[in-house]
Design an enzyme around this catalytic site. Structure first.
Site, mmCIF file in Angstrom:
data_model
loop_
_atom_site.group_PDB
_atom_site.id
_atom_site.type_symbol
_atom_site.label_atom_id
_atom_site.label_comp_id
_atom_site.label_asym_id
_atom_site.label_seq_id
_atom_site.Cartn_x
_atom_site.Cartn_y
_atom_site.Cartn_z
ATOM 1 N N HIS A 1 57.773 69.249 85.423
ATOM 2 C CA HIS A 1 59.270 68.987 86.114
ATOM 3 C C HIS A 1 59.289 68.501 87.222
ATOM 4 O O HIS A 1 59.975 68.838 88.174
ATOM 5 C CB HIS A 1 60.153 70.224 85.582
ATOM 6 N N ARG B 1 66.164 65.486 79.518
ATOM 7 C CA ARG B 1 66.480 67.163 79.215
ATOM 8 C C ARG B 1 65.741 67.370 78.083
ATOM 9 O O ARG B 1 65.734 66.377 77.174
ATOM 10 C CB ARG B 1 67.988 67.432 79.044
ATOM 11 N N GLU C 1 61.190 76.835 80.985
ATOM 12 C CA GLU C 1 60.436 76.444 82.470
ATOM 13 C C GLU C 1 60.341 77.610 83.232
ATOM 14 O O GLU C 1 61.465 78.377 83.316
ATOM 15 C CB GLU C 1 61.239 75.242 83.032
#
Length: 318
Positions: free
Chosen positions: A285, A232, A261
């Protein structure tokens, strides 16, 4: 009934899973929805299917969706959904299983890429140059794992055949757990950071872990150390990390997760100098997002919708 599938970036939800009996009810959104448009866009839907934390559903958004009756999230945990607010309105919230191999293998890939200096070498070759600077392999190096849950343990297992000494720390980590996994217990985070040649983060985000690693912690790392975060983003102080990389301690970092994001075009992390020199590796990601994982998640998303329609919800989140 109308079903919204959010943030299906690759348009795979209806090809990797069988929605045939529900297909006419499904609307797929393959791009992020602006937060200010969520209530208006999602108002007609009784069912919303979300991909992990890509689109948060806080209490205010849930309260603005009068028709909503079911939320299905991929994964068994989603901190961006206000499950309490949903349940107070009688909205069922369900999850799916996931696969840890995808994230663990990406972390291992980034470790190997960075240690062998592959980004800088590839950039040099693409620009007409040749070798830049010899990298290192894991054999004989110390890999520090911040967190030794399911993912941390998988990374430890992947790293061991490469000859790395693996050490681990987290606030409640015990020597017994380390012995079980076959790694060395580090008494403190500071000692792990000081000792490690490479560090990989595998913690759950909580108030205890938020911004756990900041300027003071980064300053303990070796000048040639390599930091990887596939967990994270908020566990790291990103401003402090950029300052530390520019100052040369640690030597490199690889990030697969970000505070916002998709990463904004003008985000400070898009530092051309650090990226071109191979000091900073950014991936969008990708951690859990392998085809096999998407197939599992979307297949169980359909299963959860059908079970709810049959009056017998599965994998409810609490």
């Amino acid at each position: 009934m109308r079903i919204a599938i959010l943030d299906d970036y690759h348009d795979l939800s209806t090809t990797l899973a069988d929605w045939s009996d529900l297909r006419d009810a499904v609307t797929v959104f393959d791009a992020p929805l602006p937060a200010e448009d969520l209530a208006r866009t999602l108002a007609p839907f009784e069912v919303i299917c979300v991909m992990r934390e890509r689109t948060p559903l806080p209490g205010a958004v849930i309260a603005s969706l009068p028709k909503l009756r079911l939320i299905v999230s991929t994964g068994r945990r989603n901190g961006s959904i206000d499950v309490t607010a949903a349940r107070q309105r009688g909205i069922v919230v369900c999850g799916t299983d996931s696969r840890s191999a995808s994230t663990a293998q990406l972390a291992m890939t980034l470790l190997l890429m960075g240690l062998r200096n592959l980004p800088a070498e590839m950039n040099s070759l693409a620009e007409g140059g040749w070798q830049v600077d010899p990298g290192r392999d894991l054999d004989g190096l110390t890999l520090g794992l911040v967190g030794l849950g399911r993912l941390g343990a998988e990374v430890a297992a992947l790293a061991r055949p490469f000859g790395a000494e693996v050490i681990a720390w987290s606030e409640n980590l015990t020597k017994a757990r380390c012995d079980e996994v076959g790694v060395t217990h580090s008494a403190t985070l500071s000692s792990l950071l000081e000792r490690s040649d490479a560090v990989s983060i595998h913690l759950v985000l909580s108030e205890r872990t938020r911004r756990l690693i900041g300027a003071a912690e980064l300053g303990l790392m070796k000048p040639n150390a390599f930091l990887v975060n596939t967990s994270r983003s908020q566990i790291l102080d990103i401003d402090a990390l950029l300052d530390a990389l520019r100052a040369g301690r640690p030597g490199m970092a690889a990030l697969d997760v970000f505070d916002t994001e998709p990463l904004l075009p003008d985000d400070p992390l898009r530092d051309r100098e650090l990226i071109e020199k191979g000091r900073l590796i950014l991936t969008p990601h990708l951690g859990y997002g392998s085809r096999q994982t998407y197939e599992l998640m979307y297949r169980q998303t359909v299963e959860a919708v059908r079970a709810w329609l049959d009056g017998d919800p599965v994998r409810e989140l609490r």
